[in-house]
Design a protein around this motif. Structure first.
Motif, PDB file in Angstrom:
ATOM      1  N   ALA A 185       0.823  -1.213   0.000  1.00  0.00           N
ATOM      2  CA  ALA A 185       0.000   0.000   0.000  1.00  0.00           C
ATOM      3  C   ALA A 185       0.855   1.259   0.000  1.00  0.00           C
ATOM      4  CB  ALA A 185      -0.917  -0.002   1.220  1.00  0.00           C
ATOM      5  N   ASN A 186       0.463   2.208  -0.833  1.00  0.00           N
ATOM      6  CA  ASN A 186       1.109   3.525  -0.860  1.00  0.00           C
ATOM      7  C   ASN A 186       0.349   4.454   0.081  1.00  0.00           C
ATOM      8  OD1 ASN A 186       2.199   6.027  -1.423  1.00  0.00           O
ATOM      9  ND2 ASN A 186       1.292   6.178  -3.472  1.00  0.00           N
ATOM     10  N   ILE A 187       1.003   4.915   1.131  1.00  0.00           N
ATOM     11  CA  ILE A 187       0.338   5.792   2.103  1.00  0.00           C
ATOM     12  C   ILE A 187       1.113   7.095   2.274  1.00  0.00           C
ATOM     13  CG2 ILE A 187      -0.787   3.896   3.314  1.00  0.00           C
ATOM     14  CD1 ILE A 187       1.400   4.068   5.454  1.00  0.00           C
ATOM     15  N   ASP A 188       1.798   7.526   1.206  1.00  0.00           N
ATOM     16  CA  ASP A 188       2.644   8.714   1.293  1.00  0.00           C
ATOM     17  C   ASP A 188       1.847  10.000   1.473  1.00  0.00           C
ATOM     18  OD1 ASP A 188       4.840   7.095   0.990  1.00  0.00           O
ATOM     19  OD2 ASP A 188       5.074   7.484  -1.163  1.00  0.00           O
ATOM     20  N   THR A 189       0.663  10.066   0.871  1.00  0.00           N
ATOM     21  CA  THR A 189      -0.167  11.260   0.992  1.00  0.00           C
ATOM     22  C   THR A 189      -1.370  10.978   1.870  1.00  0.00           C
ATOM     23  OG1 THR A 189      -1.566  10.740  -0.912  1.00  0.00           O
ATOM     24  CG2 THR A 189       0.511  11.900  -1.352  1.00  0.00           C
ATOM     25  N   ASP A 190      -2.013  12.033   2.326  1.00  0.00           N
ATOM     26  CA  ASP A 190      -3.205  11.856   3.155  1.00  0.00           C
ATOM     27  C   ASP A 190      -4.293  11.108   2.397  1.00  0.00           C
ATOM     28  OD1 ASP A 190      -2.120  13.091   5.383  1.00  0.00           O
ATOM     29  OD2 ASP A 190      -2.953  15.067   4.902  1.00  0.00           O
ATOM     30  N   HIS A 191      -4.476  11.439   1.124  1.00  0.00           N
ATOM     31  CA  HIS A 191      -5.533  10.782   0.349  1.00  0.00           C
ATOM     32  C   HIS A 191      -5.223   9.298   0.152  1.00  0.00           C
ATOM     33  CE1 HIS A 191      -8.831  10.289  -2.446  1.00  0.00           C
ATOM     34  NE2 HIS A 191      -7.992   9.768  -3.336  1.00  0.00           N
ATOM     35  N   SER A 192      -3.980   8.983  -0.182  1.00  0.00           N
ATOM     36  CA  SER A 192      -3.635   7.575  -0.374  1.00  0.00           C
ATOM     37  C   SER A 192      -3.737   6.808   0.940  1.00  0.00           C
ATOM     38  CB  SER A 192      -2.232   7.438  -0.967  1.00  0.00           C
ATOM     39  OG  SER A 192      -1.240   7.955  -0.088  1.00  0.00           O
ATOM     40  N   PHE A 193      -3.411   7.463   2.050  1.00  0.00           N
ATOM     41  CA  PHE A 193      -3.555   6.815   3.357  1.00  0.00           C
ATOM     42  C   PHE A 193      -5.023   6.550   3.657  1.00  0.00           C
ATOM     43  CE2 PHE A 193      -4.172   7.223   8.013  1.00  0.00           C
ATOM     44  CZ  PHE A 193      -3.481   6.082   8.396  1.00  0.00           C
TER      45      PHE A 193
END
Length: 247
Positions: A48-56
C-alpha cells in the motif's frame, strides 16, 4: 443513488455462514479479503502507498472493507454504515473498482439499528473531528463499529500496525487523539473519555503504575496484523501445495 461500480467477473461468492471461528480462519476468507483489497486499490495490502493523506485514507478504508468482508453478516452492518453510505464511500474513493453486486448489494438502503455502545463511541469521535466532509463522518461510524470486535482495534480495522491507527485518529480526530498522552490502548482510551465526559471515574487506582490491570490499558499492541497473518498462512500453504505437486 447512482454508483460507479462496473460490471466485472464476479468474485467468489461470500464465504458461507458457518461458525465464526471457522469463517475467519478459512482459506476462502483469507483469499477473499485480499482480493477485495486488490479490487479496491489495485495493489496488495503489503504494498500500500500511504505517502499522501488521500492515499492513506484509501488504504484505511480498503483495509476496513476487506477485513469486514471476511466476517459473517452483511458488510454494511460490519462496517457501521447504511448500504447507501457504503455505496457512496466506494464510489468516492474507488471509482474505477469493478465489484460484484453479491459483495455490495444495492438494495436495502436503511441503516442498521443503532447499537447504544457503537453510537456512544461514534458520537465521541464525531464531536472531535479535525477534517471536514463525509470522510471523517464515515470513519467515525466505521471505527466505532469495529471497536466492538474482540481484537486490538488496529487489527479489527484491517490495518498493518498500530501506528496506522494512531495516524488515522490524529489526522481525522486530532482533538481527541491528542489527549492520549500516555499511549493508552485506543479502545480503553475511548471508554475513559466517555466516562470522564459523563463525570465518572473509570477506575479508583490513583496511579496507573500501581494498578493490577495496567496491561489492559497500556499493554503491548504490536505484532502481526490479522490480514498479514492470513497472507503469510496462504503463502505457506500455496508453497507447500506447489512442493507436493513437484514431488
Amino acid at each position: 443513488m447512482a454508483t460507479s461500480m462496473q460490471a466485472a467477473t464476479p468474485l467468489a461468492p461470500p464465504v458461507p455462514s458457518h461458525g465464526h471461528d471457522e469463517l475467519i480462519t478459512s482459506d476462502n476468507a483469507r483469499r477473499y479479503g485480499r482480493e477485495i483489497y486488490r479490487l479496491l486499490t489495485g495493489s496488495d495490502p503489503a504494498d500500500a502507498n500511504i505517502d499522501t493523506d488521500h492515499s492513506f485514507d484509501r488504504h484505511v478504508i480498503a483495509a476496513i472493507l476487506a477485513v469486514s468482508a471476511m466476517e459473517q453478516g452483511m458488510l454494511a452492518e460490519r462496517v457501521g454504515l447504511s448500504t447507501v453510505e457504503l455505496i457512496a464511500l466506494v464510489a468516492q474513493f474507488f471509482p474505477s473498482a469493478a465489484l460484484d453486486s453479491s459483495w455490495l448489494p444495492v438494495t436495502g438502503a436503511a441503516a442498521a439499528p443503532d447499537d447504544d455502545e457503537v453510537a456512544m463511541v461514534r458520537d465521541l469521535l464525531l464531536a472531535q473531528r479535525s477534517t471536514k466532509g463525509d470522510i471523517s463522518r464515515w470513519l467515525a461510524a466505521m471505527v466505532a463499529r469495529r471497536a466492538m470486535e474482540p481484537n486490538h482495534l488496529w487489527e479489527d480495522l484491517g490495518l498493518r500496525e498500530r501506528s496506522e491507527l494512531t495516524r488515522l485518529l490524529m489526522r481525522h480526530f486530532a482533538p481527541l487523539a491528542s489527549r492520549n498522552t500516555r499511549n493508552m490502548r485506543w479502545k480503553r482510551f475511548f471508554y475513559r473519555m466517555l466516562c470522564e465526559d459523563d463525570g465518572f471515574v473509570m477506575c479508583t487506582t490513583p496511579v496507573c503504575t500501581q494498578c493490577n490491570d495496567f496491561d489492559q490499558c497500556f499493554g503491548d499492541e504490536s505484532g502481526e496484523s490479522r490480514m498479514a497473518e492470513r497472507r503469510r498462512q496462504v503463502a505457506l500453504q500455496e508453497a507447500a501445495e506447489s512442493a507436493a505437486v513437484i514431488a
